[in-house]
Design a protein around this motif. Structure first.
Motif, mmCIF file in Angstrom:
data_model
loop_
_atom_site.group_PDB
_atom_site.id
_atom_site.type_symbol
_atom_site.label_atom_id
_atom_site.label_comp_id
_atom_site.label_asym_id
_atom_site.label_seq_id
_atom_site.Cartn_x
_atom_site.Cartn_y
_atom_site.Cartn_z
ATOM 1 N N SER A 116 -12.552 -25.658 57.987
ATOM 2 C CA SER A 116 -12.564 -24.593 59.213
ATOM 3 C C SER A 116 -13.920 -23.812 59.434
ATOM 4 O O SER A 116 -14.650 -23.908 60.569
ATOM 5 N N LEU A 117 -14.818 -23.550 58.578
ATOM 6 C CA LEU A 117 -15.936 -23.085 58.575
ATOM 7 C C LEU A 117 -16.983 -24.105 58.888
ATOM 8 O O LEU A 117 -17.812 -23.813 59.911
ATOM 9 N N ALA A 118 -16.868 -25.259 58.497
ATOM 10 C CA ALA A 118 -17.788 -26.534 59.001
ATOM 11 C C ALA A 118 -17.862 -26.420 60.556
ATOM 12 O O ALA A 118 -18.731 -26.696 61.157
ATOM 13 N N GLY A 119 -16.531 -26.378 60.999
ATOM 14 C CA GLY A 119 -16.062 -26.983 62.577
ATOM 15 C C GLY A 119 -16.721 -25.695 63.325
ATOM 16 O O GLY A 119 -17.587 -25.899 64.135
ATOM 17 N N GLN A 120 -16.505 -24.344 62.673
ATOM 18 C CA GLN A 120 -16.715 -23.387 63.578
ATOM 19 C C GLN A 120 -18.301 -23.025 63.506
ATOM 20 O O GLN A 120 -18.966 -22.374 64.488
ATOM 21 N N VAL A 121 -18.879 -23.324 62.333
ATOM 22 C CA VAL A 121 -20.417 -23.084 62.295
ATOM 23 C C VAL A 121 -21.085 -24.054 63.223
ATOM 24 O O VAL A 121 -21.971 -23.772 63.757
ATOM 25 N N ARG A 122 -20.619 -25.213 63.300
ATOM 26 C CA ARG A 122 -21.030 -26.351 64.238
ATOM 27 C C ARG A 122 -20.928 -25.695 65.524
ATOM 28 O O ARG A 122 -21.893 -25.654 66.387
ATOM 29 N N TYR A 123 -20.107 -24.827 65.994
ATOM 30 C CA TYR A 123 -19.922 -24.257 67.429
ATOM 31 C C TYR A 123 -20.863 -23.222 67.469
ATOM 32 O O TYR A 123 -21.545 -23.007 68.540
ATOM 33 N N SER B 261 -10.628 -25.351 63.914
ATOM 34 C CA SER B 261 -9.502 -25.113 63.089
ATOM 35 C C SER B 261 -9.946 -23.946 62.401
ATOM 36 O O SER B 261 -10.964 -23.132 62.308
ATOM 37 N N PHE B 262 -8.509 -23.068 62.165
ATOM 38 C CA PHE B 262 -9.003 -21.609 61.689
ATOM 39 C C PHE B 262 -8.027 -21.651 60.149
ATOM 40 O O PHE B 262 -8.099 -20.554 59.470
ATOM 41 N N ARG C 272 -10.134 -26.226 50.528
ATOM 42 C CA ARG C 272 -10.367 -27.371 51.517
ATOM 43 C C ARG C 272 -10.227 -27.067 52.682
ATOM 44 O O ARG C 272 -10.941 -27.360 53.629
ATOM 45 N N GLN C 273 -9.143 -26.183 53.139
ATOM 46 C CA GLN C 273 -8.972 -25.830 54.306
ATOM 47 C C GLN C 273 -10.078 -24.884 54.994
ATOM 48 O O GLN C 273 -10.692 -24.916 55.904
ATOM 49 N N LEU C 274 -10.553 -24.045 54.012
ATOM 50 C CA LEU C 274 -11.533 -23.084 54.481
ATOM 51 C C LEU C 274 -13.024 -23.752 54.744
ATOM 52 O O LEU C 274 -13.469 -23.421 55.848
ATOM 53 N N GLY D 63 -8.564 -13.633 56.910
ATOM 54 C CA GLY D 63 -7.381 -12.854 56.919
ATOM 55 C C GLY D 63 -6.895 -13.348 55.515
ATOM 56 O O GLY D 63 -6.339 -14.665 55.327
ATOM 57 N N LEU D 64 -6.741 -12.410 54.506
ATOM 58 C CA LEU D 64 -6.308 -12.782 53.336
ATOM 59 C C LEU D 64 -4.811 -12.933 53.092
ATOM 60 O O LEU D 64 -4.462 -13.450 52.120
ATOM 61 N N TRP D 65 -4.272 -12.342 54.020
ATOM 62 C CA TRP D 65 -2.700 -12.467 53.802
ATOM 63 C C TRP D 65 -2.185 -13.906 54.785
ATOM 64 O O TRP D 65 -1.322 -14.384 54.450
ATOM 65 N N ASP D 66 -2.925 -13.923 55.966
ATOM 66 C CA ASP D 66 -2.421 -14.854 57.055
ATOM 67 C C ASP D 66 -3.222 -16.303 56.524
ATOM 68 O O ASP D 66 -2.748 -17.112 56.936
ATOM 69 N N GLY D 67 -4.139 -16.274 55.808
ATOM 70 C CA GLY D 67 -4.765 -17.677 55.649
ATOM 71 C C GLY D 67 -5.517 -18.167 56.551
ATOM 72 O O GLY D 67 -5.405 -19.444 56.919
ATOM 73 N N ASP D 68 -6.204 -17.425 57.540
ATOM 74 C CA ASP D 68 -6.943 -18.041 58.599
ATOM 75 C C ASP D 68 -8.140 -17.481 58.515
ATOM 76 O O ASP D 68 -8.784 -16.547 57.875
#
Length: 144
Positions: free
Chosen positions: A104-111, A92-93, A99-101, A54-59
């Protein structure tokens, strides 16, 4: 400041490279691009993972998608991992910085790694799990 589309796609490639190879996923395919969203897609037998920024929401969120003969199901990977019993903590979203991206990607890719055997297998069981996780489901247009 939210990372732009190109930075997002670069980070998705980095996060998914090893996992995609291990799971037999092809991608990244690029989806919609507009002022609001950037999308990358990885596809495997029976399942598609859409990574949406989400380019505006930052998630950022990874959605698992599964088609049946008549419907398509879609659910966030965090909710799916909890429903499958492979995760007990929220994912994390945040994606308001690189850094946040990355985090978040690392955690979600693990799932994705943990639920992939469950959502890529037998279609009825996969859709039942997705429904238990609160998947959105809609009818697919009839083929003529």
């Amino acid at each position: 400041m939210v990372p732009g589309t190109e930075a997002f796609l670069d980070e998705v490639r980095v996060a998914f490279t090893d996992v995609a190879e291990r799971l037999g996923l092809s991608g990244p395919g690029e989806g919609e691009r507009d002022r609001h969203l950037a999308v990358a897609t990885y596809t495997g037998p029976g399942v598609r993972y859409r990574i949406v920024l989400g380019l505006w929401d930052g998630d950022v969120e990874i959605h698992a998608c599964r088609e049946t003969g008549l419907t398509e199901c879609k659910v966030g990977i965090g909710r799916l991992a909890v429903a499958a019993g492979v995760a007990d903590s929220p994912v994390s979203f945040g994606a308001r910085s690189l850094r946040q991206l990355r985090k978040s990607l690392a955690g979600q890719v693990r799932y994705v790694e943990l639920v992939h055997p469950l959502v890529s297998g037998e279609p009825e069981a996969a859709v039942a799990l997705m429904r238990a996780a609160g998947a959105r489901e809609w009818s697919r247009p009839a083929l003529r």
